[in-house]
Motif scaffolding. Sequence first.
Motif, PDB file in Angstrom:
ATOM      1  N   SER A   1       0.801  -1.227   0.000  1.00  0.00           N
ATOM      2  CA  SER A   1       0.000   0.000   0.000  1.00  0.00           C
ATOM      3  C   SER A   1       0.833   1.277   0.000  1.00  0.00           C
ATOM      4  O   SER A   1       0.445   2.272  -0.607  1.00  0.00           O
ATOM      5  N   VAL A   2       1.968   1.281   0.679  1.00  0.00           N
ATOM      6  CA  VAL A   2       2.775   2.510   0.771  1.00  0.00           C
ATOM      7  C   VAL A   2       3.987   2.446  -0.160  1.00  0.00           C
ATOM      8  O   VAL A   2       4.278   3.408  -0.872  1.00  0.00           O
ATOM      9  N   PHE A   3       4.683   1.315  -0.177  1.00  0.00           N
ATOM     10  CA  PHE A   3       5.916   1.214  -0.970  1.00  0.00           C
ATOM     11  C   PHE A   3       5.641   0.781  -2.411  1.00  0.00           C
ATOM     12  O   PHE A   3       6.548   0.811  -3.252  1.00  0.00           O
ATOM     13  N   GLY A   4       4.428   0.338  -2.700  1.00  0.00           N
ATOM     14  CA  GLY A   4       4.087  -0.101  -4.058  1.00  0.00           C
ATOM     15  C   GLY A   4       4.861  -1.323  -4.514  1.00  0.00           C
ATOM     16  O   GLY A   4       5.094  -1.522  -5.705  1.00  0.00           O
ATOM     17  N   PHE A   5       5.241  -2.182  -3.564  1.00  0.00           N
ATOM     18  CA  PHE A   5       6.021  -3.383  -3.901  1.00  0.00           C
ATOM     19  C   PHE A   5       5.146  -4.358  -4.693  1.00  0.00           C
ATOM     20  O   PHE A   5       4.055  -4.714  -4.262  1.00  0.00           O
ATOM     21  N   ALA A   6       5.658  -4.815  -5.844  1.00  0.00           N
ATOM     22  CA  ALA A   6       4.865  -5.699  -6.714  1.00  0.00           C
ATOM     23  C   ALA A   6       5.462  -7.096  -6.836  1.00  0.00           C
ATOM     24  O   ALA A   6       4.943  -7.931  -7.572  1.00  0.00           O
ATOM     25  N   GLY A   7       6.550  -7.369  -6.110  1.00  0.00           N
ATOM     26  CA  GLY A   7       7.185  -8.690  -6.190  1.00  0.00           C
ATOM     27  C   GLY A   7       6.515  -9.691  -5.257  1.00  0.00           C
ATOM     28  O   GLY A   7       5.425  -9.455  -4.742  1.00  0.00           O
ATOM     29  N   VAL A   8       7.205 -10.807  -5.061  1.00  0.00           N
ATOM     30  CA  VAL A   8       6.692 -11.860  -4.174  1.00  0.00           C
ATOM     31  C   VAL A   8       6.874 -11.408  -2.720  1.00  0.00           C
ATOM     32  O   VAL A   8       7.977 -11.035  -2.316  1.00  0.00           O
ATOM     33  N   LEU A   9       5.777 -11.434  -1.963  1.00  0.00           N
ATOM     34  CA  LEU A   9       5.828 -10.939  -0.587  1.00  0.00           C
ATOM     35  C   LEU A   9       5.545 -12.087   0.391  1.00  0.00           C
ATOM     36  O   LEU A   9       4.498 -12.726   0.326  1.00  0.00           O
ATOM     37  N   VAL A  10       6.512 -12.318   1.279  1.00  0.00           N
ATOM     38  CA  VAL A  10       6.394 -13.394   2.263  1.00  0.00           C
ATOM     39  C   VAL A  10       6.432 -12.786   3.657  1.00  0.00           C
ATOM     40  O   VAL A  10       7.367 -12.055   4.004  1.00  0.00           O
ATOM     41  N   GLY A  11       5.409 -13.091   4.463  1.00  0.00           N
ATOM     42  CA  GLY A  11       5.379 -12.618   5.845  1.00  0.00           C
ATOM     43  C   GLY A  11       5.502 -13.786   6.800  1.00  0.00           C
ATOM     44  O   GLY A  11       5.384 -14.952   6.405  1.00  0.00           O
ATOM     45  N   PHE A  12       5.750 -13.483   8.047  1.00  0.00           N
ATOM     46  CA  PHE A  12       5.795 -14.500   9.097  1.00  0.00           C
ATOM     47  C   PHE A  12       4.676 -14.233  10.089  1.00  0.00           C
ATOM     48  O   PHE A  12       4.292 -13.087  10.302  1.00  0.00           O
TER      49      PHE A  12
END
Length: 214
Positions: free
Chosen positions: A129-140
Motif C-alpha cells: 500500500s505505501v511502498f508499491g512493492f509488486a514482487g513476491v511478498l512473504v510474511g511471518f
Amino acid sequence: MLSGMKFLITAGPTREPLDPVRYLSNRSSGRMGYALAGAARHEGHEVVLISGPTALDVPPGVDFIHVETAQQMYDAVHDMVGGVDVAILCAAVADYRPVAVAEQKMKKHAERLVLELERTPDILGSMRSVFGFAGVLVGFAAETQEIEHYARGKLERKGCDMVVANDVSRADIGFDSRENEVLLVFPDRTEALPRDTKEHIALHIVEHAALLHS
Ligand code: CTP
C-alpha cells in the motif's frame, strides 16, 4: 529462471529505547532470517539482509544493513525495496514503542511506573500500500492458537503471497531455538513443513518463494 533474483530479508528483533541505557525488545535470535539470507545466497540470488541486533555472523556474500528500531527498519526497507523480486519479512518487529524517550537515564522514584506506548510502523502492511512493492511478498506469523486461521487473515490483509506460520507457545521450536516447524500458508492452499533445522526450513521457503516469482 530460479536463480539470480534479488531478495530482501528482514531479521532479528528491534530495540525501542526508553532512555540511553534501556530498551523494549523480544527474544528473537535472528536465526531464521539469517538462515533465509544464507539459503537465498546459496541458491544464487542477490541478497540484502536488514537486521536488528543479533549475535550472529552475516552469511558470506550477503549485503547487510544493521538497524535498531522499527522506524529504522521501516526506513531501510523503504530505501532498499526498489528492484527487489522477493521480500521475506522475518523480523520480530516491536509492535509498540515508548511514546517518550528520556534524554537522561531514568531514576527510580515511585513504587509503580506506567509506560505509555504507541504503535510502530507496520513494515509488512506498508509493502503493497505505501511502498508499491509488486514482487513476491512473504510474511511471518507467530501465533499461539488457531495458527492457520490467523496466518490466512494476515496473508489476505497484507497482500502476501505466502505466510510462514509457527506456534510460539511451544518451547522446543521457533523463537530463540535452532529448529522450527511451520505451516506455509498460500492463498489457495496450506502446506505443513515437518520439524527441521532452520537452515533446511529456510531452503524450502526460498525455493517456494522463487517458484512464486517465476
Ligand atoms: N511486521 C512488520 N512490521 C511491524 C510488525 C510486524 O513488518 N511493525 C512483520 C513481521 O516481520 C512478520 C509479520 O509482520 O512478517 C508479523 O505480523 P504481525 O501482525 O505483527 O504479527 P504478530 O505479532 O504475530 O501479530 P499480532 O500482533 O496481530 O498477533
